[in-house]
Design a protein around this motif. Structure first.
Motif, mmCIF file in Angstrom:
data_model
loop_
_atom_site.group_PDB
_atom_site.id
_atom_site.type_symbol
_atom_site.label_atom_id
_atom_site.label_comp_id
_atom_site.label_asym_id
_atom_site.label_seq_id
_atom_site.Cartn_x
_atom_site.Cartn_y
_atom_site.Cartn_z
ATOM 1 N N GLU A 13 -62.207 16.995 78.614
ATOM 2 C CA GLU A 13 -61.464 16.239 77.625
ATOM 3 C C GLU A 13 -60.184 15.678 78.243
ATOM 4 N N GLU A 14 -59.938 14.451 78.026
ATOM 5 C CA GLU A 14 -58.719 13.816 78.500
ATOM 6 C C GLU A 14 -57.680 13.858 77.380
ATOM 7 N N PRO A 15 -56.429 14.099 77.716
ATOM 8 C CA PRO A 15 -55.406 14.117 76.673
ATOM 9 C C PRO A 15 -55.239 12.753 76.038
ATOM 10 N N VAL A 16 -54.945 12.785 74.752
ATOM 11 C CA VAL A 16 -54.729 11.545 74.017
ATOM 12 C C VAL A 16 -53.220 11.404 73.820
ATOM 13 N N GLY A 17 -52.591 10.484 74.524
ATOM 14 C CA GLY A 17 -51.159 10.265 74.426
ATOM 15 C C GLY A 17 -50.371 11.342 75.150
ATOM 16 N N PRO A 18 -49.035 11.236 75.145
ATOM 17 C CA PRO A 18 -48.192 12.224 75.834
ATOM 18 C C PRO A 18 -48.242 13.568 75.130
ATOM 19 N N PRO A 19 -48.040 14.675 75.855
ATOM 20 C CA PRO A 19 -48.058 16.010 75.228
ATOM 21 C C PRO A 19 -46.866 16.160 74.276
ATOM 22 N N PRO A 20 -47.027 16.914 73.210
ATOM 23 C CA PRO A 20 -45.941 17.077 72.236
ATOM 24 C C PRO A 20 -44.837 18.002 72.747
ATOM 25 N N ALA A 21 -43.634 17.756 72.286
ATOM 26 C CA ALA A 21 -42.503 18.645 72.545
ATOM 27 C C ALA A 21 -42.377 19.625 71.375
ATOM 28 N N TRP A 22 -41.830 20.809 71.667
ATOM 29 C CA TRP A 22 -41.743 21.859 70.664
ATOM 30 C C TRP A 22 -40.301 22.358 70.561
ATOM 31 N N THR A 23 -39.896 22.674 69.349
ATOM 32 C CA THR A 23 -38.556 23.207 69.091
ATOM 33 C C THR A 23 -38.663 24.677 68.718
ATOM 34 N N VAL A 24 -37.954 25.508 69.456
ATOM 35 C CA VAL A 24 -37.965 26.948 69.168
ATOM 36 C C VAL A 24 -37.168 27.211 67.895
ATOM 37 N N GLN A 25 -37.764 27.942 66.992
ATOM 38 C CA GLN A 25 -37.135 28.248 65.721
ATOM 39 C C GLN A 25 -36.252 29.502 65.830
ATOM 40 N N PRO A 26 -35.235 29.620 64.973
ATOM 41 C CA PRO A 26 -34.382 30.823 64.994
ATOM 42 C C PRO A 26 -35.202 32.091 64.779
ATOM 43 N N GLY A 27 -34.700 33.179 65.330
ATOM 44 C CA GLY A 27 -35.352 34.474 65.132
ATOM 45 C C GLY A 27 -36.193 34.939 66.301
ATOM 46 N N GLY A 28 -36.218 34.160 67.391
ATOM 47 C CA GLY A 28 -36.991 34.578 68.558
ATOM 48 C C GLY A 28 -36.319 35.714 69.312
ATOM 49 N N HIS A 29 -37.046 36.263 70.271
ATOM 50 C CA HIS A 29 -36.557 37.443 70.983
ATOM 51 C C HIS A 29 -37.018 37.401 72.435
ATOM 52 N N ILE A 30 -36.088 37.701 73.338
ATOM 53 C CA ILE A 30 -36.424 37.965 74.738
ATOM 54 C C ILE A 30 -35.896 39.351 75.059
ATOM 55 N N GLY A 31 -36.790 40.256 75.407
ATOM 56 C CA GLY A 31 -36.401 41.633 75.683
ATOM 57 C C GLY A 31 -36.774 42.053 77.087
ATOM 58 N N PHE A 32 -36.186 43.150 77.525
ATOM 59 C CA PHE A 32 -36.494 43.689 78.853
ATOM 60 C C PHE A 32 -36.453 45.202 78.796
ATOM 61 N N SER A 33 -37.151 45.833 79.707
ATOM 62 C CA SER A 33 -37.120 47.290 79.817
ATOM 63 C C SER A 33 -37.335 47.674 81.268
ATOM 64 N N VAL A 34 -36.746 48.808 81.660
ATOM 65 C CA VAL A 34 -36.865 49.281 83.040
ATOM 66 C C VAL A 34 -36.815 50.800 83.027
ATOM 67 N N GLY A 35 -37.586 51.411 83.888
ATOM 68 C CA GLY A 35 -37.567 52.856 84.013
ATOM 69 C C GLY A 35 -36.258 53.334 84.617
ATOM 70 N N ASN A 36 -35.823 54.527 84.196
ATOM 71 C CA ASN A 36 -34.559 55.077 84.677
ATOM 72 C C ASN A 36 -34.678 56.593 84.757
ATOM 73 N N ASP A 37 -35.096 57.098 85.929
ATOM 74 C CA ASP A 37 -35.235 58.538 86.145
ATOM 75 C C ASP A 37 -36.069 59.202 85.064
ATOM 76 N N GLY A 38 -37.242 58.660 84.808
ATOM 77 C CA GLY A 38 -38.159 59.246 83.843
ATOM 78 C C GLY A 38 -37.960 58.774 82.424
ATOM 79 N N GLU A 39 -36.877 58.060 82.152
ATOM 80 C CA GLU A 39 -36.646 57.505 80.832
ATOM 81 C C GLU A 39 -36.823 55.992 80.905
ATOM 82 N N THR A 40 -36.617 55.315 79.785
ATOM 83 C CA THR A 40 -36.735 53.867 79.743
ATOM 84 C C THR A 40 -35.499 53.277 79.085
ATOM 85 N N ILE A 41 -34.891 52.310 79.765
ATOM 86 C CA ILE A 41 -33.770 51.560 79.197
ATOM 87 C C ILE A 41 -34.326 50.242 78.683
ATOM 88 N N SER A 42 -34.096 49.943 77.415
ATOM 89 C CA SER A 42 -34.611 48.724 76.806
ATOM 90 C C SER A 42 -33.454 47.922 76.222
#
Length: 411
Positions: free
Chosen positions: A243-272
């Motif tokens: 399938e070939e794309p029809v027209g340019p790809p759409p742009a998207w706007t991120v809505q409020p309420g999103g989340h970016i999280g991280f976690s890493v091990g720390n001597d047997g525990e987890t820091i989040s």
């Protein structure tokens, strides 16, 4: 026999018990690494308490003069010298500790008992070595002086039998004669009791070859994706190729309420934790993922793990180096389908001024103008210099990143 005032007696035994606690904890701090973070904060709080009580003890000493000396000559001079040395120890140990914290490369904020902020002293970084060495030396001299002080008290009470020790015991109470010195032992035992249990040697972590990163699923969601029938993946790829794309790809706007999280091990525990501020520019036709153009910018100063002490460390040079590199950026041109509504984007991550290849995996759900996005990535922290100091020795080498948000197609 003239006694010390009740205020002096109270301060004497309270300081003695706290010093025993400090000695018990201080011996172990250097070997605990990251596991001793909370204990280190308590050590600072108790140290400042000792400093405050010592200043109060000095004030009481001049407000309520102490009883006259019972000995003269060299014995009296030695006793006076030990007392003077103990005051120098009770003042010098907290002050050098305060200076040590204030001049450290990693600026760890101090909240006394988690409530009262303690400002850093206006000292140059070059004074750190002197403060560190002085703190250790004063601690050992203090232990020696405490031993001499106890030996002198026992000499007067057991050998000379002159009743000197009763000057520090209210009402010549035999029960208090036993209970008050026992506070010193209680302080020491309490300090040892709150130390973390010795860490057992963990099983060797599996080595993930960089070249095989895409072949090894990073989480359960990726494992499910990898387990999808091969014909579905092939059919998806074939459909995208035909399938070939029809027209340019759409742009998207991120809505409020999103989340970016991280976690890493720390001597047997987890820091989040997570990032409170970030933006994303996304262009993509879900039916033609090769059209993707993704750029995510994260305000590194907005990182938080929900702990005031650790949050104060994150912007510093040991971790994110926010002063010189306030933003982390991920960019990717194009993506590929890995299953039904599942995608992988290979791009680059720029963090702390270092740019390295980075892959993210994500899933789309919903249809038409509203799509829900969730995904993950695994980031090796060492190539970016994140966690490069003594307080990071217990951190795991890989940081797990997760994200979830809703995007609305722009008209």
């Amino acid at each position: 026999m003239q006694r010390y005032s009740r205020a002096a007696i109270f301060l004497h035994w309270a300081i003695a018990a706290l010093l025993a606690f400090q000695i018990a904890v201080g011996w172990a701090l250097e070997d605990l690494g990251a596991r001793g973070f909370a204990l280190y904060q308590l050590h600072k709080s108790v140290g400042m308490t000792v400093l405050a009580l010592t200043l109060a003890r000095i004030a009481v000493r001049y407000w309520k003069p102490r009883p006259a000396k019972l000995e003269n000559g060299w014995q009296g001079a030695l006793a006076s010298g030990v007392h003077g040395g103990l005051y120098a120890f009770m003042l010098g140990a907290p002050l050098t500790g305060w200076a040590l914290v204030s001049t450290a490369k990693v600026k760890v904020p101090t909240l006394l008992f988690g409530v009262i902020p303690l400002p850093h002293l206006p000292l140059p970084a070059s004074a750190h070595g002197l403060a560190e060495n002085g703190h250790g030396l004063i601690a050992w001299l203090g232990i020696a002086l405490l031993a001499l002080h106890v030996a002198g008290a026992l000499r007067h009470h057991l050998l000379m039998r002159d009743g000197l020790i009763w000057r520090m015991v209210p009402g010549r109470s035999t029960a208090l004669l036993v209970a008050l010195p026992a506070l010193i032992l209680v302080g020491f035992v309490a300090g040892r009791a709150i130390l973390p249990a010795p860490q057992t040697t963990p099983a060797p972590a599996p080595v993930v070859e960089e070249a095989d990163e895409d072949a090894a699923p990073a989480n359960i969601a990726e494992a499910a994706s990898a387990a999808a029938p091969a014909d579905n993946v092939a059919a998806n790829a074939t459909q995208a190729a035909v399938e070939e794309p029809v027209g340019p790809p759409p742009a998207w706007t991120v809505q409020p309420g999103g989340h970016i999280g991280f976690s890493v091990g720390n001597d047997g525990e987890t820091i989040s934790g997570g990032f409170a501020k970030w933006t994303a520019q996304i262009v993509m036709d879900p039916d033609h993922p090769d059209s993707a153009d993704i750029k995510v910018m994260i305000d590194m100063a907005s990182a938080s793990v929900g702990d005031a002490y650790k949050d104060g460390m994150l912007p510093g040079d040991e971790f994110f180096g926010v002063a010189a590199h306030p933003t982390a950026t991920f960019t990717a041109k194009g993506a590929e389908a890995t299953g039904a509504n599942r995608y992988r984007a290979r791009g680059t991550l720029t963090l702390r001024g270092v740019t390295k290849p980075q892959t993210i995996r994500f899933t789309l759900s919903g249809k038409d103008a509203i799509r829900k996005v969730s995904g993950s990535a695994t980031i090796a922290r060492a190539p970016f210099g994140v966690g490069n100091g003594d307080s990071s020795t217990g951190l795991g080498p890989q940081v797990a990143l997760t994200f979830a948000f809703t995007a609305k197609r722009q008209d």
